[in-house]
Design a protein around this motif. Structure first.
Motif, PDB file in Angstrom:
ATOM      1  N   GLU A 169      -3.896   1.034  10.171  1.00 13.42           N
ATOM      2  CA  GLU A 169      -4.642   1.951   9.312  1.00 13.42           C
ATOM      3  C   GLU A 169      -3.910   2.260   8.014  1.00 13.42           C
ATOM      4  O   GLU A 169      -4.501   2.817   7.076  1.00 13.42           O
ATOM      5  N   GLY A 198      -4.876  -0.196   3.537  1.00 12.76           N
ATOM      6  CA  GLY A 198      -6.178   0.160   2.975  1.00 12.76           C
ATOM      7  C   GLY A 198      -7.054  -1.042   2.677  1.00 12.76           C
ATOM      8  O   GLY A 198      -8.287  -0.949   2.767  1.00 12.76           O
ATOM      9  N   HIS A 215       0.810  -1.220   0.000  1.00 13.12           N
ATOM     10  CA  HIS A 215       0.000   0.000   0.000  1.00 13.12           C
ATOM     11  C   HIS A 215       0.848   1.277   0.000  1.00 13.12           C
ATOM     12  O   HIS A 215       0.288   2.378   0.037  1.00 13.12           O
ATOM     13  N   THR A 229       1.473   6.279  -2.123  1.00 12.64           N
ATOM     14  CA  THR A 229       1.438   7.428  -1.207  1.00 12.64           C
ATOM     15  C   THR A 229       2.614   8.376  -1.413  1.00 12.64           C
ATOM     16  O   THR A 229       2.578   9.520  -0.931  1.00 12.64           O
TER      17      THR A 229
END
Length: 243
Positions: A201, A204, A93, A97
């Motif tokens: 967290e 995702g 993930h 970002t």
């Protein structure tokens, strides 16, 4: 799982009741975030050395010219053949970002105890591009309580997640996430760390599963997870992604 099948009106009543609790959760998360940002800082006085594809770097160098650094402590020991499955799940993930974090003045990097050659081989296998440094030969992982020596594990208790845990629950490598700030004078400060499920967290996929009809549908924490190239339908998914 057994679920009642009800009218739309009954469903709306139940959903609105849950919405009130979800809003409470959101407000609590906002309060926790404010307290997290208000935590005091600790100056980092130790020198650490990391091996990277660009050569040896200090902790300050890992900031890559930015003022904020987030380190994901990726479980990958010196004698391991591959990175941790759960950490690999989280790492899937991260690449998306990077542009957003960098634009916001944050550098994200993974750090593992494995030698750089092993890290780079595993990175190629997984297809990741995020920065990843080796702390092999450094005390960094030990100082931030994510790696443990044989002597540590021989003790009755091991310090992890800010508490003493039974050695039966400890391993030579454990996951975590730490944040650092570098000021204009070049001083580095440790601002935050979280361990165990504290970085959940970032995953995702789990947040989406939490809203799917059967949720995580797990027997134990993330028992269903494999490395993304180990699922039975991985070749099919890879082909679909390329066309």
């Amino acid at each position: 799982m057994q679920h009642a099948v009800v009218s739309r009106e009954e469903w709306l009543e139940a959903r609105r009741a849950l919405l009130l609790k979800e809003k409470e959760e959101t407000r609590l998360r906002d309060r926790n975030r404010a307290e997290r940002e208000a935590l005091p800082w600790v100056r980092v006085d130790r020198d650490y050395s990391f091996d990277t594809p660009e050569g040896q770097k200090s902790l300050s160098d890992l900031f890559a010219g930015r003022s904020q650094l987030v380190v994901y402590h990726f479980m990958f020991g010196p004698d391991w053949d591959a990175g941790c499955v759960g950490c690999s799940f989280l790492a899937d993930h991260l690449d998306g970002t990077l542009a957003h974090l960098n634009h916001h003045g944050v550098t994200l990097t993974a750090v593992s105890q494995a030698p750089l050659a092993k890290i780079e081989a595993y990175r190629r296998r997984m297809g990741w591009t995020f920065p990843w440094a080796s702390s092999h030969g450094s005390d960094f992982n030990f100082d931030y309580h994510v790696s443990f020596t044989k002597e540590d594990l021989a003790k009755e208790k091991v310090v992890y997640n800010f508490t003493a845990i039974d050695r039966a629950d400890a391993h030579d490598e454990l996951p975590g996430l730490s944040a650092f700030y570098r000021n204009a004078e070049g001083e580095v400060f440790h601002t935050y760390s979280t361990y165990a499920r504290g970085s959940e967290e970032l995953i995702g996929t789990l947040m989406i599963l939490d809203r799917a009809p059967l949720g995580r549908n797990e027997d134990s924490t993330m028992h269903f997870v494999k490395r993304h190239d180990e699922y039975e339908d991985a070749p099919k998914l890879a082909a679909a992604c390329c066309h």
